[in-house]
Every structure is written in C-alpha cells, then in structure tokens.
Write a protein that holds these residues in place. Structure first.
Motif, PDB file in Angstrom:
ATOM      1  N   SER A  60      -7.761  -1.549  -1.665  1.00  0.00           N
ATOM      2  CA  SER A  60      -6.800  -2.787  -0.719  1.00  0.00           C
ATOM      3  C   SER A  60      -5.333  -2.954  -1.229  1.00  0.00           C
ATOM      4  CB  SER A  60      -7.427  -3.843  -0.547  1.00  0.00           C
ATOM      5  OG  SER A  60      -7.322  -4.588  -1.722  1.00  0.00           O
ATOM      6  N   ASP A  61      -4.618  -2.082  -2.142  1.00  0.00           N
ATOM      7  CA  ASP A  61      -3.646  -2.126  -2.436  1.00  0.00           C
ATOM      8  C   ASP A  61      -2.580  -1.027  -1.995  1.00  0.00           C
ATOM      9  OD1 ASP A  61      -1.059  -1.825  -4.057  1.00  0.00           O
ATOM     10  OD2 ASP A  61      -1.861  -2.026  -6.143  1.00  0.00           O
ATOM     11  N   SER A  62      -1.648  -1.201  -1.298  1.00  0.00           N
ATOM     12  CA  SER A  62      -1.170  -0.236  -0.303  1.00  0.00           C
ATOM     13  C   SER A  62      -0.521   0.494  -1.103  1.00  0.00           C
ATOM     14  CB  SER A  62      -0.446  -1.125   1.299  1.00  0.00           C
ATOM     15  OG  SER A  62       1.128  -1.928   0.471  1.00  0.00           O
ATOM     16  N   ASP A  63       0.353  -0.125  -1.859  1.00  0.00           N
ATOM     17  CA  ASP A  63       1.208   0.405  -2.673  1.00  0.00           C
ATOM     18  C   ASP A  63       0.711   1.471  -3.623  1.00  0.00           C
ATOM     19  OD1 ASP A  63       3.888  -1.034  -2.010  1.00  0.00           O
ATOM     20  OD2 ASP A  63       3.633  -1.780  -3.204  1.00  0.00           O
ATOM     21  N   GLU A  64      -0.660   1.202  -4.168  1.00  0.00           N
ATOM     22  CA  GLU A  64      -0.696   1.882  -4.930  1.00  0.00           C
ATOM     23  C   GLU A  64      -1.801   3.624  -4.078  1.00  0.00           C
ATOM     24  OE1 GLU A  64      -4.933   1.538  -8.453  1.00  0.00           O
ATOM     25  OE2 GLU A  64      -5.867   2.005  -5.975  1.00  0.00           O
ATOM     26  N   ARG A  65      -2.242   2.882  -2.943  1.00  0.00           N
ATOM     27  CA  ARG A  65      -2.897   4.074  -1.849  1.00  0.00           C
ATOM     28  C   ARG A  65      -1.680   4.655  -2.019  1.00  0.00           C
ATOM     29  NH1 ARG A  65      -2.704   1.243   3.030  1.00  0.00           N
ATOM     30  NH2 ARG A  65      -0.805   2.020   3.484  1.00  0.00           N
ATOM     31  N   GLU A  66      -0.298   4.335  -1.228  1.00  0.00           N
ATOM     32  CA  GLU A  66       0.873   5.121  -1.043  1.00  0.00           C
ATOM     33  C   GLU A  66       1.235   5.969  -2.358  1.00  0.00           C
ATOM     34  OE1 GLU A  66       1.959   6.299   1.243  1.00  0.00           O
ATOM     35  OE2 GLU A  66      -0.783   4.651   2.621  1.00  0.00           O
ATOM     36  N   GLN A  67       1.814   5.737  -3.372  1.00  0.00           N
ATOM     37  CA  GLN A  67       0.679   6.370  -4.616  1.00  0.00           C
ATOM     38  C   GLN A  67       0.076   7.492  -4.999  1.00  0.00           C
ATOM     39  OE1 GLN A  67       0.288   4.843  -8.369  1.00  0.00           O
ATOM     40  NE2 GLN A  67       1.756   5.640 -10.017  1.00  0.00           N
ATOM     41  N   VAL A  68      -0.954   7.147  -4.430  1.00  0.00           N
ATOM     42  CA  VAL A  68      -2.097   8.910  -4.692  1.00  0.00           C
ATOM     43  C   VAL A  68      -2.185   9.362  -3.665  1.00  0.00           C
ATOM     44  CG1 VAL A  68      -4.621   8.813  -4.656  1.00  0.00           C
ATOM     45  CG2 VAL A  68      -3.819   6.882  -5.805  1.00  0.00           C
ATOM     46  N   LEU A  69      -1.027   9.020  -2.419  1.00  0.00           N
ATOM     47  CA  LEU A  69      -1.300  10.125  -1.355  1.00  0.00           C
ATOM     48  C   LEU A  69       0.357  10.817  -1.472  1.00  0.00           C
ATOM     49  CD1 LEU A  69      -3.733   8.901   0.007  1.00  0.00           C
ATOM     50  CD2 LEU A  69      -2.099   8.526   1.843  1.00  0.00           C
ATOM     51  N   ASP A  70       1.820  10.072  -1.493  1.00  0.00           N
ATOM     52  CA  ASP A  70       2.231  10.504  -2.545  1.00  0.00           C
ATOM     53  C   ASP A  70       2.443  12.127  -2.922  1.00  0.00           C
ATOM     54  OD1 ASP A  70       4.141   9.406   0.423  1.00  0.00           O
ATOM     55  OD2 ASP A  70       4.882   8.034  -1.059  1.00  0.00           O
ATOM     56  N   ARG A  71       1.759  11.333  -3.909  1.00  0.00           N
ATOM     57  CA  ARG A  71       2.084  12.245  -5.187  1.00  0.00           C
ATOM     58  C   ARG A  71       0.856  12.991  -5.651  1.00  0.00           C
ATOM     59  NH1 ARG A  71       2.234   9.613 -10.788  1.00  0.00           N
ATOM     60  NH2 ARG A  71       3.047  11.533 -11.864  1.00  0.00           N
TER      61      ARG A  71
END
Length: 505
Positions: free
Chosen positions: A416-427
């Motif tokens: 549920s951590d949106s920052d971590e989710r976007e980190q995984v998707l962006d990188r």
C-alpha cells in the motif's frame, strides 16, 4: 465422452449432424492437406482470396468473429474434454474460464470496438499546406494472411484469442497449434473446417517439422507464443522472408512483496496465480522477493492459501497435471538441483500424499528457500508449481536484481506504499504489471499485452492489438496549388529556395 482412451477424434457428418468419434491408434504426426507443399498452397489460396475480395465490409469481419465465438460456445464440452485428456487431468471448469469463456468475451470486446478501431485517423498537415487544402489521414488496412503458432498451455485461448483481433483487422489466418495437446489441436482443426472456408481460416497440425515449415512461410505477419529460445528460432525463420512478428514469450516474472503488503491476502493471490494450470503459465510468478525479517510470514501465507484451495492434489480434479512426462521430469530436476546446491525445499502437501508412486504427473506447490543464482531454478523460466523465494533488506536490492536479468513478461508488486510502488515501477522494465495481484493484467481486454526484449516483441489486446495486425497506411491529398513552385522547391533554385531553407532551420 469424458476420460477418453483414444489417440484422436474424427469429425464426421452423419445426416447433417456433426459428432466426434474416437479412433484408436491414429498417428497425428501429419495432416494430409499440409503435406509436401500443402502449407504454401493454403497460404497462396488465402492470399488470392484476400486480394480478390478487397475491400471487404466490416460486417464480414463481424461475421467471422461471431463464427469463431460460436465454434467455441457450441463445442465447449468437446474442447474441454480434449484439454483434460491432453493434460492427463485439467479441470473442465478451469478450461471453461481460461480458454472458452474468456476468449468468447474477448470476441465480444472486439465486436464492440471494431467501428472505432477501423475509423480513418485524420492527421495534422503542417502550415501552410493545411490552409491551402491539403489533407492527411491514416487508414488501418488489413495486412493479408497472418500465421498463428500457438502453444500447449492454453491451447484454445492462445489460438482463438489472437484470431479475434486478426479477424477484426480484416485478415485471413492459418493456425499451427502445439503437438503436445494433440487431441485439442485435432479438434480445433476439424471444427475450423466446419465453421470456416479454408480461404478464411485453416488449422494445420503436426510435429516440430510442420512448425518449422510453418514459421518459414512468407506470411504478412506471424504470431508466436512460446519460449524465448523457440521465439529466437521463429524470428530467424521469419526474417528470411522479412515477415513482421509478434512474439509472446516469457521469462522469470518476479513478485516484490513490500513491507506494507497484506501478507495473508498476498499469499492467497500469489498461490492462486502460481497453481492455476499447475503453474504452466507464461505470466506465472517465477520467483518471490520478500523482506528478510518477514520471510516466514510470507511462506505461511502461501502454505495456508495453497492448502485451502487444494486440500489434496493427487485426486483433485481442480488441480491440473503437468502436460508431459518430459516437462514433469524437468521440474523435478529443478527441485533436485536446488536441493543439492543448498536450498531448503518446502513441499506444500496438506493431505500428506505420496507422489513417488504415481504416474499422474501431479506436483504440489514447492517452495525453495535460500536460493542462489547458481541453481537452475534461478536461471530458466520454471513453468510449473515451483516458487523460489529470495529476501531483501532494502527495496533497491530487489530492483537491482530484477534489472540485472532479462526483462520479464510480467512484474508484480504487493503493498500500500505508493512511493515504494512507484519506485519499483519507475526503475524496472517489464512487459506488463499487476499491482496487488498476479497475472491479471493479461485478462484486461483494453490493456495491450506483450513483452519487451527477451520476453517478447509487439502486443495484442486493446486498440494496440488491432493496429498490430493492421497496416497503418498514410494517405496525403495534395492541394491544387503549385506548392513546390511557391516554396521554391522546383529547380532552378534561387532566392525562394534559400528563404524556404532558412524557415526550416
């Protein structure tokens, strides 16, 4: 008609009725119409019919899609029984969901969007040509004859799913299904003959020699679903004729379990995706990355979920068998190799069944702890109910590991951590992503499905699939005005030419 003890089916006409009749000891190595130069003959006839009938109305495309849908719905039981027999055990209800109903529903989606997909696309014309009456458009036109090389794991879906958009785009098609599911392939061949003229659709069966010949044909486009290794060979064969390809391959699709995830719910969804079709899915979770301090909790979630869905395995009709002895032995070898190299093997076997004295090719969910890159299970796509588990301290460790390896077909993040989710998707880079579940993005009809690099080329589903099987033909309508003369583009060149060049720079 269930539990056939047969080698094939023959579709016979009897006073207007079509029935499948068992025939023992029939060899399916070749198809009469595909012998010698038969494949090329079929292609030539389809291409000639395609050229002679242009332009075809959209109503005919709709009719072909509807006939494909009717083929599946009218003969769902026959196809489900064939898949069950080919696998040794495969739940007809699972086949109904994954191969029949899902494919029919995709046909409905194509019918709904066909008008908008086929609409001509007006494009901007640069100043001042547009003001002077020039116009530009893109017409999405059929390519011609498209070949479909389909695999064994979802033999009906991965034959007729692409076919729906091939038909939507106005093409003819030839399908070569897998020899590993020979009864299903033969059933599809005979049913295609009932519902379609051979100039519209032809299904040809046979072994690797037929598949090789098929991939070497000068199609207008070729679709292949299968392993990366075979995909390279298919692409090489297609390149001899400069045939454009759509390759739906596979690879090692990772799951990243974030610290903010609901581990119990994640365990259920991962286990469901990994055990569906006994893990014989190109998008199945291939390895799991979990926080190092919560590895036990992740294993508990997987074990609890697997035990609830499949309280037994051997005599459980809901749980699929591994398709062949060869595939079963390969999976057993992956587990043995990991054990020999130091992995802890956790077999989820709630009923305490003995799998050593059976020829059912049933394999329970098998978790591998303490895995290393030297293990074969971490070097090749698993394609079965074996799940290696790795741990991380920081999320960046999982990201870096994913990026050091081939780009996967799917990537899954739970949390549920949106920052971590976007980190995984962006990188990271992958063919597609499902967040807080696995596999599901492939069933979203409006999302393009495809890989990237070693996991695939091109995509279908969504508007992108229609365009994949269409030629985007640019059409420019010039104005009556002498544009070249006014702009100084016609020799002899002079001051007007210099001014025109200056404006462009």
């Amino acid at each position: 008609m269930r539990q056939w003890q047969i080698a094939a089916y023959r579709l016979l006409r009897n006073r207007g009725w079509w029935t499948f009749v068992a025939e023992r000891n029939r060899t399916l190595g070749r198809v009469t119409m595909a012998s010698n130069n038969g494949l090329q003959d079929i292609l030539d006839k389809q291409r000639a019919a395609f050229a002679a009938s242009r332009p075809e109305p959209l109503s005919l495309r709709r009719d072909r899609i509807k006939r494909a849908m009717a083929l599946l719905t009218d003969h769902a039981d026959v196809l489900n029984d064939a898949m069950n027999e080919d696998f040794g055990n495969r739940s007809p209800k699972q086949s109904m969901i994954t191969d029949i109903a899902g494919t029919v529903n995709f046909g409905k989606y194509c019918l709904k969007h066909l008008d908008s997909w086929a609409k001509r696309d007006k494009r901007h014309i640069q100043f001042p040509l547009g003001l002077l009456g020039a116009k530009g458009e893109v017409r999405y036109e059929p390519k011609g004859v498209i070949g479909i090389l389909s695999p064994w794991n979802f033999p009906v879906n991965l034959s007729f799913g692409p076919l729906m958009q091939v038909f939507a785009a106005g093409n003819r098609a030839m399908i070569k299904p897998s020899e590993f599911t020979e009864l299903t392939s033969e059933a599809m061949r005979q049913l295609a003959e009932k519902y379609f003229a051979p100039e519209e659709l032809a299904v040809v069966t046979g072994g690797p020699d037929v598949a090789h010949e098929f991939s070497s044909l000068p199609f207008d486009h070729l679709v292949f679903t299968g392993s990366t290794a075979t995909g390279r060979k298919v692409m090489q064969a297609a390149a001899e004729n400069l045939v454009p390809v759509t390759l739906e391959l596979g690879g090692k699709s990772p799951v990243v379990l974030g610290r903010s995830a609901d581990f119990e719910k994640a365990g259920e969804r991962i286990a469901m995706g990994k055990m569906l079709n006994a893990g014989q899915i190109c998008l199945a979770p291939d390895y799991l990355y979990v926080p190092e301090e919560r590895e036990g909790e992740a294993i508990e979630g997987l074990t609890k979920a697997a035990s609830a869905m499949y309280p037994s395995v051997l005599d459980n009709d809901d749980y699929a068998s591994i398709v062949t002895d060869k595939h079963f032995e390969r999976l057993q070898g992956l587990v043995s190799d990991a054990r020999d190299k130091g992995a802890e093997v956790i077999e989820v076997n709630p009923a305490g069944e003995d799998f050593s004295n059976t020829n059912a090719r049933k394999m329970p969910l098998t978790l591998l702890r303490n895995v290393t890159d030297e293990m074969e299970a971490m070097q090749e796509e698993i394609f079965g109910p074996v799940l290696p588990i790795k741990t991380y301290g920081e999320t960046t460790e999982a990201i870096d590991y994913i990026n050091r390896n081939d780009r996967p077909l799917g990537l899954y993040y739970f949390g549920s951590d949106s920052d971590e989710r976007e980190q995984v998707l962006d990188r990271t880079i992958s063919g597609g992503v499902t967040v807080n579940d696995v596999v599901f993005h492939v069933s979203m009809e409006d999302l393009p499905f495809g890989g990237v690099g070693p996991s695939g080329i091109g995509s279908y589903h969504g508007a992108e699939g229609f365009r994949e099987f269409s030629h985007a033909r640019s059409v420019f309508h010039q104005t009556k005005v002498d544009v070249a003369g006014l702009a100084g583009l016609k020799p002899p060149y002079g001051e007007k030419t210099d001014k025109a060049i200056k404006k462009l720079l």
